[in-house]
Design an enzyme around this catalytic site. Structure first.
Site, PDB file in Angstrom:
ATOM      1  N   TYR A 142       0.826  -1.209   0.000  1.00 12.26           N
ATOM      2  CA  TYR A 142       0.000   0.000   0.000  1.00 12.26           C
ATOM      3  C   TYR A 142       0.863   1.263   0.000  1.00 12.26           C
ATOM      4  O   TYR A 142       0.485   2.280  -0.567  1.00 12.26           O
ATOM      5  CB  TYR A 142      -0.886   0.042   1.254  1.00 12.26           C
ATOM      6  CG  TYR A 142      -2.222  -0.624   1.118  1.00 12.26           C
ATOM      7  CD1 TYR A 142      -2.314  -1.998   0.945  1.00 12.26           C
ATOM      8  CD2 TYR A 142      -3.396   0.117   1.182  1.00 12.26           C
ATOM      9  CE1 TYR A 142      -3.546  -2.612   0.843  1.00 12.26           C
ATOM     10  CE2 TYR A 142      -4.628  -0.493   1.081  1.00 12.26           C
ATOM     11  CZ  TYR A 142      -4.707  -1.859   0.917  1.00 12.26           C
ATOM     12  OH  TYR A 142      -5.927  -2.454   0.813  1.00 12.26           O
ATOM     13  N   LYS A 193       2.771 -15.046   3.454  1.00  9.41           N
ATOM     14  CA  LYS A 193       2.987 -15.850   2.241  1.00  9.41           C
ATOM     15  C   LYS A 193       4.489 -16.103   2.156  1.00  9.41           C
ATOM     16  O   LYS A 193       5.158 -15.753   1.183  1.00  9.41           O
ATOM     17  CB  LYS A 193       2.442 -15.081   1.016  1.00  9.41           C
ATOM     18  CG  LYS A 193       2.430 -15.865  -0.283  1.00  9.41           C
ATOM     19  CD  LYS A 193       1.377 -16.954  -0.324  1.00  9.41           C
ATOM     20  CE  LYS A 193       1.556 -17.807  -1.575  1.00  9.41           C
ATOM     21  NZ  LYS A 193       0.699 -19.006  -1.587  1.00  9.41           N
ATOM     22  N   ASP A 225      -3.301 -18.074   1.541  1.00 10.09           N
ATOM     23  CA  ASP A 225      -4.288 -18.830   0.744  1.00 10.09           C
ATOM     24  C   ASP A 225      -4.982 -19.866   1.616  1.00 10.09           C
ATOM     25  O   ASP A 225      -6.199 -20.037   1.579  1.00 10.09           O
ATOM     26  CB  ASP A 225      -3.639 -19.452  -0.507  1.00 10.09           C
ATOM     27  CG  ASP A 225      -2.334 -20.194  -0.216  1.00 10.09           C
ATOM     28  OD1 ASP A 225      -1.806 -20.090   0.907  1.00 10.09           O
ATOM     29  OD2 ASP A 225      -1.843 -20.897  -1.122  1.00 10.09           O
ATOM     30  N   ASP A 249      -6.567  -6.628   4.427  1.00  6.22           N
ATOM     31  CA  ASP A 249      -7.686  -6.006   3.714  1.00  6.22           C
ATOM     32  C   ASP A 249      -8.633  -7.098   3.211  1.00  6.22           C
ATOM     33  O   ASP A 249      -9.852  -7.031   3.393  1.00  6.22           O
ATOM     34  CB  ASP A 249      -7.134  -5.179   2.541  1.00  6.22           C
ATOM     35  CG  ASP A 249      -8.241  -4.516   1.739  1.00  6.22           C
ATOM     36  OD1 ASP A 249      -9.155  -3.957   2.348  1.00  6.22           O
ATOM     37  OD2 ASP A 249      -8.166  -4.567   0.491  1.00  6.22           O
ATOM     38  N   ASP A 253     -12.476  -8.562   5.055  1.00  7.85           N
ATOM     39  CA  ASP A 253     -13.765  -8.598   4.338  1.00  7.85           C
ATOM     40  C   ASP A 253     -14.359 -10.005   4.388  1.00  7.85           C
ATOM     41  O   ASP A 253     -15.559 -10.185   4.596  1.00  7.85           O
ATOM     42  CB  ASP A 253     -13.589  -8.201   2.859  1.00  7.85           C
ATOM     43  CG  ASP A 253     -13.837  -6.712   2.630  1.00  7.85           C
ATOM     44  OD1 ASP A 253     -13.594  -5.923   3.566  1.00  7.85           O
ATOM     45  OD2 ASP A 253     -14.268  -6.338   1.516  1.00  7.85           O
TER      46      ASP A 253
HETATM   47  C1  IPM Z   1     -10.495  -0.713   3.761  1.00  8.01           C
HETATM   48  C2  IPM Z   1     -10.694  -0.261   2.348  1.00  8.01           C
HETATM   49  C3  IPM Z   1      -9.507   0.603   1.948  1.00  8.01           C
HETATM   50  C4  IPM Z   1      -8.251  -0.254   2.045  1.00  8.01           C
HETATM   51  C5  IPM Z   1      -9.609   1.251   0.573  1.00  8.01           C
HETATM   52  C6  IPM Z   1     -10.892   2.041   0.432  1.00  8.01           C
HETATM   53  C7  IPM Z   1      -8.423   2.120   0.279  1.00  8.01           C
HETATM   54  O1  IPM Z   1     -10.859  -1.347   1.493  1.00  8.01           O
HETATM   55  O2  IPM Z   1     -10.424   0.148   4.657  1.00  8.01           O
HETATM   56  O3  IPM Z   1     -10.424  -1.919   3.967  1.00  8.01           O
HETATM   57  O4  IPM Z   1      -7.917  -0.970   1.104  1.00  8.01           O
HETATM   58  O5  IPM Z   1      -7.591  -0.217   3.069  1.00  8.01           O
HETATM   59 MG    MG Z   2     -11.004  -3.212   2.491  1.00 10.29          MG
END
Ligand code: IPM
Ligand code: MG
Length: 358
Positions: A142, A193, A225, A249, A253
């Site tokens: 990032y 990884k 993975d 990230d 999710d």
């Molecule tokens: C998160 C989001 C952000 C990230 C994006 C919007 C830059 O997906 O906070 O998880 O990747 O960190």
């Molecule tokens: Mg995210």
């Protein structure tokens, strides 16, 4: 006590959900004798519209001088054609970096009242799901150099993103994870990884060394993975997951969806100081913006995390969390979590139900 909170309502559903969360904080303040002073600032798409850039120095300065930052969400299709350096998301990355928020804490827990929304079979989930993803937030690919160059072998232009981690960065996030595990189930899974990446080999070595300071905490390692697969195969095996920015990230999710409702989950981004940035995990949901139907719970729970982590107000935080749980147990649902034909509440009605329980 008086607490200064910089508020970034942001884009899409941001203003609607943050408004409900601010009302919750005000009510908690009145009940416990605290004063929360809000200062609203722009960041993201709304800042592009007004200032031409997603994050101004003024916004950074106000956030830095506040005791904490509450954020709704940034971004939306309106700004999709903006050049990459000026996208709304840059506001988030810029705030994380300039406020030194290297640890992103994303709890994913399943509410009993919403168990039916969990996409995993009850036999696999057992009696619930309660993990925390501790994601490194200011390093990795990032924040490496992003650039283009001509490939050497005639394959045309190349996009390049440098991935890097230093020992110091890994040590400080590892310590956060071990400390968190100490007050939970004393188990950390470090995800990397290291069968491919040098950054991951350094990550694994460093986490293993830091673990010696925490003999009471069990440490396991997993390739990313495999971790992605294990999260759906047997989510109950995890307690605290510590991982880098990119893997975190993705895995956060995935973990959030196991609870069945990404609209429910809060997050905290914290650094060395008490100041943190608190925001829902979900995004700006432009498709439902302005309709008054978004679920404010993730933002309200983010306020609870702010009270607990930044201000040390754990009774106040517990009060908010119990108020949310009671609203759910009473059957109150916004559209995203109504899967059983319940009456659907608007954003402000849900906020009101929660405030009634405070
Ligand atoms: C998160 C989001 C952000 C990230 C994006 C919007 C830059 O997906 O906070 O998880 O990747 O960190
Ligand atoms: Mg995210």
């Amino acid at each position: 006590m008086r607490y200064q909170i910089a508020v970034i309502k942001g884009d899409g559903i941001g203003p609607e959900i943050v408004t409900e969360a601010m009302l919750v904080l005000e009510k908690v303040g009145a009940k416990f004798g605290h004063e929360f002073v809000f200062q609203e600032v722009l960041a993201g798409g709304c800042s592009i519209d007004v200032n031409g850039i997603p994050l101004t120095q003024e916004t950074i300065d106000i956030c830095k001088s506040a005791d904490s930052v509450l954020l709704g969400a940034v971004g939306g299709p309106k700004w999709d054609s903006v050049e990459s350096a000026k996208r709304p998301e840059k506001a988030l990355l810029g705030l994380r970096e300039s406020l030194g928020l290297f640890a992103n804490i994303r709890p994913a827990m399943m509410y009993k009242a919403l168990a039916g929304a969990c996409p995993i079979k009850p036999e696999i989930i057992g009696d619930g799901f309660d993990i925390v993803v501790c994601r490194e937030l200011t390093g990795d690919v990032y924040f490496g150099k992003h650039y283009r160059k001509e490939s050497d072998c005639g394959w045309g232009e190349m996009g390049c993103d440098d991935m890097n981690y230093s020992v110091y960065e890994v040590e400080r996030i590892a310590r956060r994870a071990f400390e968190m595990a100490r007050v939970r189930s004393k188990k950390v899974t470090s995800v990397d990884k290291s069968n491919v990446l040098e950054t991951s080999r350094l990550w694994r070595e460093t986490v293993t060394r830091v673990a010696q300071e925490y003999p009471d905490v069990e440490l396991g390692h997993m390739y990313v993975d495999n971790a992605a697969m294990q999260l759906v195969r047997n989510p109950g095996q995890f307690d605290v997951i510590v991982t880098g920015n990119l893997f975190g990230d993705i895995l956060s999710d995935e973990a959030s969806m196991i609870t069945g409702s990404i609209g429910m989950l809060p997050s905290a981004s914290i650094g060395e100081t008490g100041r943190g940035m608190y925001e829902p995990i979900h995004g700006s949901a432009p498709d439902i913006a302005g309709k008054g139907i978004a679920n404010p719970i993730a933002t309200i729970l983010s306020c609870a995390m702010m009270l607990r982590y930044s201000f040390g107000l754990s009774d106040e935080a517990d009060t908010i969390e119990s108020a949310v749980e009671k609203a759910l147990n009473d059957g109150h649902r916004t559209a995203d979590i109504a899967y059983g034909g319940e009456k659907i509440l608007s954003t402000s009605e849900m906020g009101e139900k929660i405030r009634e329980n405070l």
